[in-house]
Write a protein that holds these residues in place. Structure first.
Motif, mmCIF file in Angstrom:
data_model
loop_
_atom_site.group_PDB
_atom_site.id
_atom_site.type_symbol
_atom_site.label_atom_id
_atom_site.label_comp_id
_atom_site.label_asym_id
_atom_site.label_seq_id
_atom_site.Cartn_x
_atom_site.Cartn_y
_atom_site.Cartn_z
ATOM 1 N N SER A 23 0.834 -1.195 0.000
ATOM 2 C CA SER A 23 0.000 0.000 0.000
ATOM 3 C C SER A 23 0.866 1.241 0.000
ATOM 4 N N PRO A 24 0.496 2.295 -0.760
ATOM 5 C CA PRO A 24 1.258 3.522 -0.742
ATOM 6 C C PRO A 24 1.308 4.187 0.631
ATOM 7 N N ALA A 25 0.366 3.880 1.530
ATOM 8 C CA ALA A 25 0.362 4.550 2.831
ATOM 9 C C ALA A 25 1.605 4.262 3.647
ATOM 10 N N VAL A 47 -1.412 -2.312 -8.357
ATOM 11 C CA VAL A 47 -2.167 -1.312 -9.116
ATOM 12 C C VAL A 47 -3.539 -1.072 -8.488
ATOM 13 N N LEU A 48 -4.219 -2.132 -8.065
ATOM 14 C CA LEU A 48 -5.540 -1.981 -7.438
ATOM 15 C C LEU A 48 -5.428 -1.171 -6.145
ATOM 16 N N ASP A 49 -4.370 -1.409 -5.369
ATOM 17 C CA ASP A 49 -4.178 -0.660 -4.132
ATOM 18 C C ASP A 49 -3.923 0.810 -4.434
ATOM 19 N N MET A 50 -3.153 1.095 -5.470
ATOM 20 C CA MET A 50 -2.899 2.477 -5.867
ATOM 21 C C MET A 50 -4.196 3.160 -6.294
ATOM 22 N N ARG A 51 -5.027 2.448 -7.022
ATOM 23 C CA ARG A 51 -6.298 3.033 -7.445
ATOM 24 C C ARG A 51 -7.183 3.326 -6.240
ATOM 25 N N MET A 66 -4.630 7.146 -6.660
ATOM 26 C CA MET A 66 -3.498 7.397 -7.542
ATOM 27 C C MET A 66 -3.885 7.022 -8.956
ATOM 28 N N LYS A 67 -3.875 7.999 -9.875
ATOM 29 C CA LYS A 67 -4.290 7.773 -11.247
ATOM 30 C C LYS A 67 -3.078 7.443 -12.121
ATOM 31 N N PRO A 68 -3.298 6.780 -13.266
ATOM 32 C CA PRO A 68 -2.175 6.440 -14.148
ATOM 33 C C PRO A 68 -1.371 7.659 -14.561
#
Length: 537
Positions: free
Chosen positions: A8-10, A519-523, A527-529
């Motif tokens: 996760s980005p967190a 990618v799903l966690d970023m979304r 967080m957009k592409p």
């Protein structure tokens, strides 16, 4: 081969805040660190630490902060792993990388990822001084200081975000013409708060990192006074400047005091008195844990003589590669020459010739490199520069002959193979592409996590007409440069091709399975592409 599982980005943001001095960002993010009590050892598993550290590096690459160069990588890896092999936790995995920033700084983050700024190397006067700083950062990892900082970040993230939001709300309520500037100001304020909390927290660990780091420095065979020498140099530089002098980032997170310097010198003297030196003070100690492939002069057996010191050559190469342009580097050497009454050291002559070659003056560079090669016939860095210069001079037959001879003497050397592939890819013919593929293919397994390798193998495969393999390498390069969304899209497109064989299809499916959760966690975190942007490399 190390791969990255879902993260996760967190917690990544938390690691960046307290390990690199960056903010967690302007968006409040859900804290998903596992709630496992106050023990740093149980906050994250070693695998999770490695995952977060790796993706931190990928993001730094994505924004263009990392300096990717095979020779510099080899030199830094050799020094770093020489220290790590005799540290308190030699089983710990370490990854060392160079930042192109000329600010004086170094840092450690999760998973044993240690970054060194080019500015630190340019400031140091010996490899012992750089090793002193790196051994200090290694100690932050082995003593779990970085992980404890992340644990503190877990508690501090909410107050910092609330302070930021309060400042934003206050600014939006104001009728001031400058209210539009208040949001960036609030974000900067939150960054400063996060950085200050990092400094306040890590000061309590500095003495321990110094003590353990000096022991590591001593066991590795480096000059045990290297750490104190560098701290003293920084202290003199700071005291010798006026109030307008910007304090280096390293001093903001690693404050240097007279007491700290004297303690470092006392520890060094005590070690020299009380512990017998197991190796010569003038000869590097090479641990059997250090891979022979990390030699900066090419291959060799474990019983071969260690390579000559390369610090001064590395420093001058960094001077050129970290300059704003090759022309700016040439001017910098003109200033150095003026200060030295026209007399440059051999390493500085190498740097000047390298700058001239990159600036498009191959004739002057060839003359200088040939002169240096006579004085240093076994120096791989000069030999590589001669091969590259021939290509810049459009003498590709000579360039290829020089590279082939280097490969014959040093088979599967990463620096030679990548440098040769770069030249072959620039030549751009199908034949050159096939040769580049052949040169790089032996490194496929060991270089899976190397974006410079993947990018060049992709280009070589493209020139050779092997489009499925090229697409796979480009997708790996995208992921390793922090563009997970783009990488996933490329892998999914590749899976639809009819010319993908069974083995490659299985490889692609495995990568899709690994990258999709990221990618799903970023979304989920918003967080957009487009936020990931193009590949800066």
């Amino acid at each position: 081969m190390r791969r990255i599982a879902a993260l996760s980005p967190a917690p990544l943001a938390a690691a960046l805040v307290f390990a690199l001095g960056l903010s967690a960002g302007s968006r409040a993010q859900e804290n998903t660190l596992p709630d496992m009590g106050s023990s740093a050892a149980t906050l994250l598993t070693p695998a999770e630490e490695s995952e977060y550290g790796a993706y931190t590096l990928y993001q730094l690459r994505h924004y263009g902060y990392v300096l990717e160069d095979p020779l510099i990588d080899s030199w830094l890896d050799g020094m770093g792993h020489r220290l790590a092999a005799v540290s308190d936790r030699p089983q710990q995995d370490f990854t060392f990388f160079m930042m192109r920033d000329r600010d004086i700084n170094a840092f450690a983050t999760l998973g044993g990822y240690i970054g060194v700024n080019a500015g630190l190397v340019l400031t140091a006067q010996s490899e012992d001084e750089v090793a002193g700083v790196v051994s200090h950062e290694i100690s932050h990892v082995t003593q779990r200081h970085v992980l404890r900082a992340v644990e503190r970040a877990k508690r501090d993230q909410l107050p910092i975000m609330l302070a930021m939001l309060g400042a934003i709300v206050a600014s939006q309520s104001s009728n001031s013409r400058n209210s539009s500037d208040a949001i960036p100001a609030a974000v900067v304020g939150a960054q400063a708060l996060a950085m200050q909390r990092q400094i306040d927290y890590t000061r309590s660990n500095e003495s321990e990192a110094d003590r353990i780091g000096i022991q590591t420095l001593y066991r590795s065979g480096y000059n045990v006074n290297g750490m104190a020498d560098f701290f003293e140099r920084m202290d003199r530089a700071t005291r010798g400047n006026s109030g307008g002098y910007q304090v280096p980032s390293y001093l903001q997170s690693h404050p240097v005091t007279t007491t700290r310097i004297s303690e470092a010198r006392d520890r060094a003297a005590r070690l020299q008195r009380e512990s017998p030196r197991l190796v010569s003070d003038t000869r590097p100690a090479y641990s059997p844990l250090l891979p022979a492939s990390l030699s900066t002069m090419g291959g060799g057996s474990a019983n071969a003589a260690p390579p000559p010191p390369m610090f001064h050559w590395a420093r001058e190469r960094l001077r050129v590669l970290s300059a704003t342009s090759p022309g700016a580097a040439v001017k910098e050497y003109k200033s150095l020459s003026d200060l030295a009454s026209g007399r440059l050291s051999d390493a500085q002559r190498y740097g000047l010739a390298l700058a001239q070659m990159k600036a498009g003056f191959p004739t002057a560079a060839e003359t200088a490199f040939q002169s240096l090669a006579k004085e240093h016939p076994d120096n791989l860095w000069i030999a590589l520069a001669l091969a590259e210069t021939a290509h810049v001079a459009k003498s590709d037959d000579i360039a290829r002959a020089r590279f082939e001879e280097l490969l014959r003497r040093n088979p599967q050397d990463r620096a030679i193979s990548l440098s040769y592939a770069l030249v072959l890819n620039d030549i751009g013919t199908p034949q050159a592409g096939r040769r580049a593929q052949a040169v790089l293919r032996p490194l496929l397994t060991s270089s899976a996590d190397d974006p410079l390798f993947q990018k060049n193998f992709g280009r070589a495969s493209e020139l050779a007409g092997d489009l499925p393999r090229a697409s796979e390498a480009y997708a790996e390069s995208a992921f390793l440069n922090g563009r997970a969304e783009d990488a996933l899209s490329q892998f999914n497109s590749l899976l639809k091709r009819e010319d993908v064989d069974y083995i490659q299809r299985a490889r692609i499916e495995a990568r899709i399975a690994a990258i999709t959760p990221i990618v799903l966690d970023m979304r989920r975190q918003g967080m957009k592409p487009e936020d990931q942007g193009p590949d800066s490399g």
